[in-house]
Design a protein around this motif. Structure first.
Motif, PDB file in Angstrom:
ATOM      1  N   THR A 134       0.847  -1.584  -0.247  1.00  0.00           N
ATOM      2  CA  THR A 134       0.134   0.119  -0.043  1.00  0.00           C
ATOM      3  C   THR A 134       0.742   1.514   0.095  1.00  0.00           C
ATOM      4  O   THR A 134       0.708   1.885  -0.643  1.00  0.00           O
ATOM      5  CB  THR A 134      -0.409   0.435   1.576  1.00  0.00           C
ATOM      6  N   LEU A 135       1.626   0.764   1.181  1.00  0.00           N
ATOM      7  CA  LEU A 135       2.845   2.790   1.202  1.00  0.00           C
ATOM      8  C   LEU A 135       3.262   2.543  -0.633  1.00  0.00           C
ATOM      9  O   LEU A 135       3.961   3.550  -0.993  1.00  0.00           O
ATOM     10  CB  LEU A 135       3.685   2.137   2.044  1.00  0.00           C
ATOM     11  N   GLN A 136       3.755   1.574  -0.736  1.00  0.00           N
ATOM     12  CA  GLN A 136       5.011   1.254  -2.179  1.00  0.00           C
ATOM     13  C   GLN A 136       3.821   2.729  -2.724  1.00  0.00           C
ATOM     14  O   GLN A 136       4.543   3.098  -3.529  1.00  0.00           O
ATOM     15  CB  GLN A 136       5.501   0.011  -2.855  1.00  0.00           C
ATOM     16  N   ARG A 137       2.591   1.969  -2.994  1.00  0.00           N
ATOM     17  CA  ARG A 137       2.020   2.124  -4.696  1.00  0.00           C
ATOM     18  C   ARG A 137       1.640   4.207  -3.942  1.00  0.00           C
ATOM     19  O   ARG A 137       2.104   4.220  -4.951  1.00  0.00           O
ATOM     20  CB  ARG A 137       1.188   1.466  -4.283  1.00  0.00           C
ATOM     21  N   GLN A 138       1.439   4.339  -2.839  1.00  0.00           N
ATOM     22  CA  GLN A 138       1.186   5.723  -2.316  1.00  0.00           C
ATOM     23  C   GLN A 138       2.510   6.440  -2.820  1.00  0.00           C
ATOM     24  O   GLN A 138       1.979   7.258  -3.024  1.00  0.00           O
ATOM     25  CB  GLN A 138       1.147   5.838  -0.865  1.00  0.00           C
ATOM     26  N   VAL A 139       3.799   6.380  -2.657  1.00  0.00           N
ATOM     27  CA  VAL A 139       4.963   6.694  -2.559  1.00  0.00           C
ATOM     28  C   VAL A 139       5.216   6.941  -4.163  1.00  0.00           C
ATOM     29  O   VAL A 139       5.176   7.910  -4.732  1.00  0.00           O
ATOM     30  CB  VAL A 139       6.129   6.174  -1.839  1.00  0.00           C
ATOM     31  N   ALA A 140       4.626   5.696  -5.035  1.00  0.00           N
ATOM     32  CA  ALA A 140       4.820   5.883  -6.258  1.00  0.00           C
ATOM     33  C   ALA A 140       4.202   7.186  -6.931  1.00  0.00           C
ATOM     34  O   ALA A 140       4.502   7.837  -7.695  1.00  0.00           O
ATOM     35  CB  ALA A 140       5.241   4.558  -6.917  1.00  0.00           C
ATOM     36  N   GLU A 166       2.582   9.260  -5.700  1.00  0.00           N
ATOM     37  CA  GLU A 166       2.899  10.582  -5.134  1.00  0.00           C
ATOM     38  C   GLU A 166       4.516  11.199  -6.032  1.00  0.00           C
ATOM     39  O   GLU A 166       4.450  12.231  -6.633  1.00  0.00           O
ATOM     40  CB  GLU A 166       3.227  11.220  -3.827  1.00  0.00           C
ATOM     41  N   MET A 167       5.051  10.236  -6.002  1.00  0.00           N
ATOM     42  CA  MET A 167       6.417  11.044  -6.673  1.00  0.00           C
ATOM     43  C   MET A 167       5.901  11.276  -8.380  1.00  0.00           C
ATOM     44  O   MET A 167       6.456  12.091  -8.970  1.00  0.00           O
ATOM     45  CB  MET A 167       7.466   9.471  -6.233  1.00  0.00           C
ATOM     46  N   ALA A 168       4.734  10.437  -9.252  1.00  0.00           N
ATOM     47  CA  ALA A 168       5.032  10.071 -10.360  1.00  0.00           C
ATOM     48  C   ALA A 168       4.440  11.856 -10.402  1.00  0.00           C
ATOM     49  O   ALA A 168       4.114  11.854 -12.103  1.00  0.00           O
ATOM     50  CB  ALA A 168       3.866   9.358 -10.683  1.00  0.00           C
ATOM     51  N   LYS A 169       3.940  12.513  -9.841  1.00  0.00           N
ATOM     52  CA  LYS A 169       3.192  13.796 -10.115  1.00  0.00           C
ATOM     53  C   LYS A 169       4.369  15.086 -10.614  1.00  0.00           C
ATOM     54  O   LYS A 169       3.832  15.949 -11.379  1.00  0.00           O
ATOM     55  CB  LYS A 169       2.651  14.116  -8.485  1.00  0.00           C
ATOM     56  N   ASP A 170       5.321  14.414 -10.190  1.00  0.00           N
ATOM     57  CA  ASP A 170       6.395  16.346 -10.759  1.00  0.00           C
ATOM     58  C   ASP A 170       7.389  14.723 -11.700  1.00  0.00           C
ATOM     59  O   ASP A 170       8.120  14.139 -10.789  1.00  0.00           O
ATOM     60  CB  ASP A 170       7.806  16.496  -9.863  1.00  0.00           C
ATOM     61  N   LYS A 171       7.331  15.117 -12.704  1.00  0.00           N
ATOM     62  CA  LYS A 171       8.267  14.231 -13.757  1.00  0.00           C
ATOM     63  C   LYS A 171       9.398  14.556 -13.710  1.00  0.00           C
ATOM     64  O   LYS A 171      10.481  13.196 -13.444  1.00  0.00           O
ATOM     65  CB  LYS A 171       8.226  14.455 -14.718  1.00  0.00           C
ATOM     66  N   ASP A 172      10.474  15.194 -12.729  1.00  0.00           N
ATOM     67  CA  ASP A 172      11.583  15.544 -12.671  1.00  0.00           C
ATOM     68  C   ASP A 172      12.202  14.599 -11.571  1.00  0.00           C
ATOM     69  O   ASP A 172      13.364  14.547 -11.296  1.00  0.00           O
ATOM     70  CB  ASP A 172      12.071  17.032 -12.648  1.00  0.00           C
ATOM     71  N   PHE A 185      13.002  14.432  -2.717  1.00  0.00           N
ATOM     72  CA  PHE A 185      11.577  14.014  -3.855  1.00  0.00           C
ATOM     73  C   PHE A 185      10.058  14.195  -3.828  1.00  0.00           C
ATOM     74  O   PHE A 185       9.285  13.241  -4.538  1.00  0.00           O
ATOM     75  CB  PHE A 185      12.129  12.416  -4.533  1.00  0.00           C
ATOM     76  N   GLY A 186      10.210  15.461  -3.281  1.00  0.00           N
ATOM     77  CA  GLY A 186       8.357  15.563  -3.431  1.00  0.00           C
ATOM     78  C   GLY A 186       7.310  14.922  -2.654  1.00  0.00           C
ATOM     79  O   GLY A 186       6.343  15.113  -3.075  1.00  0.00           O
ATOM     80  N   LEU A 187       7.519  14.161  -1.993  1.00  0.00           N
ATOM     81  CA  LEU A 187       7.068  13.341  -1.699  1.00  0.00           C
ATOM     82  C   LEU A 187       6.438  14.676  -0.049  1.00  0.00           C
ATOM     83  O   LEU A 187       6.783  15.452   0.655  1.00  0.00           O
ATOM     84  CB  LEU A 187       7.260  12.250  -0.604  1.00  0.00           C
TER      85      LEU A 187
END
Lengths: 228, 228
Positions: free
Chosen positions: A108-114, A116-122, B103-105
């Motif tokens: 669950t936490l892995q998915r949340q982190v991924a 949230e991180m995907a929101k900023d491409k850089d 990383f923007g979390l």
């Protein structure tokens, strides 16, 4: 954050260490080897200087190209990661999750982190570069500076063991002075090198002296064997 | 995970490249330099072999000690991180959070990740080692293997440019053969090296040839200057 990262920032010191440790050792051992085989300081000086020129160019340019290659590799992987987060975002998210699965985070936490991180491409790509591929962004102009530092340190290191041969025409006699000066310089160099890299200074200094002495002794014996 | 990490696993190939590129270049340039100054293949061979012995020991032992230092540094930092997660767990959690802040979390998610990671001390410390300090666990016996590979590759590389001087007593004549053989070998070596490291093979090969030729030409000119 406390200061644990100081080792990585000292790239220039690392370059000086690379150039000078080889510069002190190889011309020293070469001169010792030749002194064991040929009694002429002129030949020792000629060979020694040819070696210093060759070694400093090979090491300096080698350092330059290594730096260049690192920078090229970084940009090509960076471009590839940007393409992949566009083309296969779900696969790249899975890769982020896998990094965290290795550290025992729940799915669950892995998915949340991924997500949230995907929101900023850089920042996402930066994360992939550093933590999936283990690549740090190379400093600009690092390659050129590295080449000059390594090459110059090699020359400075190499002149030291060679200097007695400039003044003493009997190369066997010059060898004694060369051994004395060089082993002292290797000790001092090893001492400071170890201090900078956080090792025990005396231990580190002795290691550096032993390498130099072994290389010189081996070169001396082998060269004497050939001519003898 | 697709196979993006292949470059990091090829430590042995890296060691061969390190040893052989210097081995092909420096003894080649030294022999060329001496041939420009002294017309005696015996002296060139003596100096060349002394150089190969000195260089392989210096590089091999250098590689060994670098590997040892890396391993020692890793264990001492590892011990320190284990002590810190016991002694100042909150501070260490903050450090984990800082990594993710970069990383923007969001702070909430940072805190959740840090708390969950802290449940397994081994994985927590592993994370700190890799992502805060940027240290990878060194392979066991890496240092010894690295020393042997680098030293041996240097010897193999160095014998190639020297071989014509064994058979041709006129060192100026031997130099022509040495240049021919060595530049071909540098090209072939550069080609495969570039393939392995993912560069353009022909470009990479030309770079390696240019370094070798420059080093040899410079050594030749400088050595001739001294004696002439």
């Amino acid at each position: 954050m406390h200061n644990e990262n100081h080792l990585k920032s000292s790239d220039t010191i690392r370059d000086i260490v690379i150039g000078m440790s080889d510069g002190l050792t190889v011309p020293f051992a070469l001169a010792a080897g030749l002194s064991g085989a040929i009694n002429s300081s002129t030949i020792v000086v000629t060979a020694g200087i040819a070696e210093i020129v060759a070694g400093s160019i090979a090491m300096g340019l080698g350092g330059f190209l290594a730096g260049k290659t690192e920078a090229d590799h970084y940009s090509s992987e960076l471009q590839r990661e940007y393409e992949e987060v566009e083309r296969v975002p779900e696969q790249e998210k899975t890769e982020v999750m896998e990094v965290f699965a290795d550290f025992g985070l729940s799915p669950t936490l892995q998915r949340q982190v991924a997500d949230e991180m995907a929101k900023d491409k850089d920042k996402w790509v930066d994360f992939m570069m550093r933590y999936e591929l283990g690549l740090e962004k190379p400093e600009a102009n690092r390659a050129t500076q590295s080449a000059i530092t390594i090459g110059f340190s090699y020359i400075v290191g190499g002149i030291i063991p060679l200097s007695p041969y400039f003044f003493i025409s009997n190369s066997q006699m010059a060898l004694y002075y060369s051994c004395g000066i060089t082993l002292i310089c290797l000790f001092v160099f090893g001492y400071f090198k170890s201090k900078v890299t956080g090792q025990n200074p005396v231990n580190g200094a002795l290691k550096v002296v032993v390498i130099g002495a072994l290389a010189a002794a081996a070169a001396f014996l082998v060269a004497r064997q050939i001519t003898g």
